[in-house]
Design a protein around this motif. Structure first.
Motif, mmCIF file in Angstrom:
data_model
loop_
_atom_site.group_PDB
_atom_site.id
_atom_site.type_symbol
_atom_site.label_atom_id
_atom_site.label_comp_id
_atom_site.label_asym_id
_atom_site.label_seq_id
_atom_site.Cartn_x
_atom_site.Cartn_y
_atom_site.Cartn_z
ATOM 1 N N PHE A 49 46.425 4.349 14.599
ATOM 2 C CA PHE A 49 45.722 3.187 14.056
ATOM 3 C C PHE A 49 46.367 2.776 12.738
ATOM 4 C CE2 PHE A 49 42.531 5.505 16.596
ATOM 5 C CZ PHE A 49 42.255 4.520 17.524
ATOM 6 N N ILE A 50 45.765 1.795 12.068
ATOM 7 C CA ILE A 50 46.282 1.303 10.794
ATOM 8 C C ILE A 50 45.269 1.607 9.700
ATOM 9 C CG2 ILE A 50 46.973 -0.769 9.512
ATOM 10 C CD1 ILE A 50 48.944 -0.099 11.681
ATOM 11 N N VAL A 62 41.472 0.220 9.797
ATOM 12 C CA VAL A 62 41.105 -1.196 9.723
ATOM 13 C C VAL A 62 41.400 -1.881 11.050
ATOM 14 C CG1 VAL A 62 41.452 -1.391 7.220
ATOM 15 C CG2 VAL A 62 43.359 -1.870 8.763
ATOM 16 N N GLY A 63 40.729 -3.016 11.266
ATOM 17 C CA GLY A 63 40.970 -3.845 12.437
ATOM 18 C C GLY A 63 41.777 -5.066 12.052
ATOM 19 N N VAL A 64 42.619 -5.509 12.963
ATOM 20 C CA VAL A 64 43.499 -6.655 12.725
ATOM 21 C C VAL A 64 43.080 -7.771 13.687
ATOM 22 C CG1 VAL A 64 45.891 -7.443 12.671
ATOM 23 C CG2 VAL A 64 45.356 -5.058 12.115
ATOM 24 N N ILE A 79 41.906 -8.970 8.093
ATOM 25 C CA ILE A 79 41.854 -7.505 8.101
ATOM 26 C C ILE A 79 40.405 -7.126 7.845
ATOM 27 C CG2 ILE A 79 42.717 -5.381 7.059
ATOM 28 C CD1 ILE A 79 44.856 -7.081 8.546
ATOM 29 N N ARG A 80 39.839 -6.334 8.766
ATOM 30 C CA ARG A 80 38.412 -6.007 8.690
ATOM 31 C C ARG A 80 38.181 -4.510 8.769
ATOM 32 N NH1 ARG A 80 36.278 -10.458 13.054
ATOM 33 N NH2 ARG A 80 37.457 -12.196 12.209
ATOM 34 N N MET A 105 53.921 -2.732 12.236
ATOM 35 C CA MET A 105 52.669 -2.014 12.507
ATOM 36 C C MET A 105 51.551 -2.982 12.874
ATOM 37 S SD MET A 105 52.252 1.031 9.728
ATOM 38 C CE MET A 105 52.944 0.201 8.304
ATOM 39 N N LEU A 106 51.436 -4.052 12.104
ATOM 40 C CA LEU A 106 50.374 -5.024 12.349
ATOM 41 C C LEU A 106 50.606 -5.772 13.667
ATOM 42 C CD1 LEU A 106 49.882 -6.318 8.719
ATOM 43 C CD2 LEU A 106 48.348 -4.850 10.009
ATOM 44 N N ARG A 107 51.864 -6.087 13.978
ATOM 45 C CA ARG A 107 52.165 -6.769 15.251
ATOM 46 C C ARG A 107 51.805 -5.879 16.447
ATOM 47 N NH1 ARG A 107 56.644 -9.540 12.480
ATOM 48 N NH2 ARG A 107 56.083 -11.741 12.542
ATOM 49 N N GLU A 108 52.032 -4.575 16.323
ATOM 50 C CA GLU A 108 51.640 -3.652 17.392
ATOM 51 C C GLU A 108 50.131 -3.707 17.630
ATOM 52 O OE1 GLU A 108 52.938 0.321 16.502
ATOM 53 O OE2 GLU A 108 55.042 -0.259 16.457
ATOM 54 N N GLN A 109 49.359 -3.694 16.545
ATOM 55 C CA GLN A 109 47.900 -3.755 16.667
ATOM 56 C C GLN A 109 47.449 -5.088 17.261
ATOM 57 O OE1 GLN A 109 45.692 -1.145 15.968
ATOM 58 N NE2 GLN A 109 47.645 -0.091 15.950
ATOM 59 N N ILE A 110 48.128 -6.161 16.888
ATOM 60 C CA ILE A 110 47.804 -7.486 17.417
ATOM 61 C C ILE A 110 48.071 -7.524 18.919
ATOM 62 C CG2 ILE A 110 48.544 -9.907 17.414
ATOM 63 C CD1 ILE A 110 48.955 -9.530 14.318
#
Length: 192
Positions: A49-50, A62-64, A79-80, A105-110
């Motif tokens: 996770f992030i 966090v959630g993206v 970012i939540r 990292m953020l693109r993976e979560q997206i």
């Protein structure tokens, strides 16, 4: 009688406290906070996770969320907190403004949150009892799913771009309806 008066005062004190807390939380929600490479550092957790570290606080997870997932996926990223309330921590105005490793990292979560296969071939669509049964080929392989005939199962994002949502909430994209063969387009006449 005195016991009842004390209980009543305790309730009034509790209501006042809750009202003040609610006001403070409301003010925080209305305040727009931008996260940048200078005031925020994202990192990957052991579970994949992030996490986020700001000057005020650390968040273990966090959630993206994308504000404009279909039209502008690289800007205004929310970012939540990762709990059930999903309270917003801040907004990333442009993903490209962050360091490359954090962007990845953020693109993976997206990609995980907004998984949306692209339909490359429509093999069959059958209409029965108010439902459409799809058999398609996507960028992730063969797929069968069901949509409702009524409602917004197929949405036109432009003259040729379609968004298909199945009964489980999964989304599929047809980027250009006119790139499909004449036979495939004929199978989609129910929705066009």
């Amino acid at each position: 009688m005195e016991g009842n008066d004390n209980q009543m005062q305790d309730l009034l004190d509790l209501e006042e406290f809750d009202e003040e807390t609610l006001k403070a939380e409301s003010e925080q929600l209305l305040e727009m906070r931008f996260l940048t490479g200078e005031n925020a550092a994202f990192s990957r957790t052991q579970g994949g996770f992030i996490s986020l570290k700001t000057s005020e606080k650390e968040y273990a997870r966090v959630g993206v969320y994308l504000t404009f997932p279909l039209t502008n996926p690289d800007e205004f990223i929310s970012i939540r907190e990762a709990d059930e309330k999903a309270k917003e921590i801040g907004m990333i105005e442009k993903l490209s403004a962050l360091p490359k490793d954090q962007q990845e990292m953020l693109r993976e979560q997206i990609k995980l949150r907004y998984f949306m296969p692209i339909i490359t071939k429509v093999l069959d669509v059958k209409d029965e009892y108010g439902y459409a049964y799809w058999n398609v080929t996507t960028t992730f392989g063969s797929c069968r799913f069901t949509t409702q005939m009524s409602g917004n199962a197929v949405i036109h994002l432009s003259d040729s771009r379609l968004l298909v949502t199945d009964i489980d909430g999964n989304r599929y994209e047809i980027p250009d309806f006119y790139q499909l063969s004449v036979m495939e387009r004929k199978k989609l006449d129910l929705f066009i």
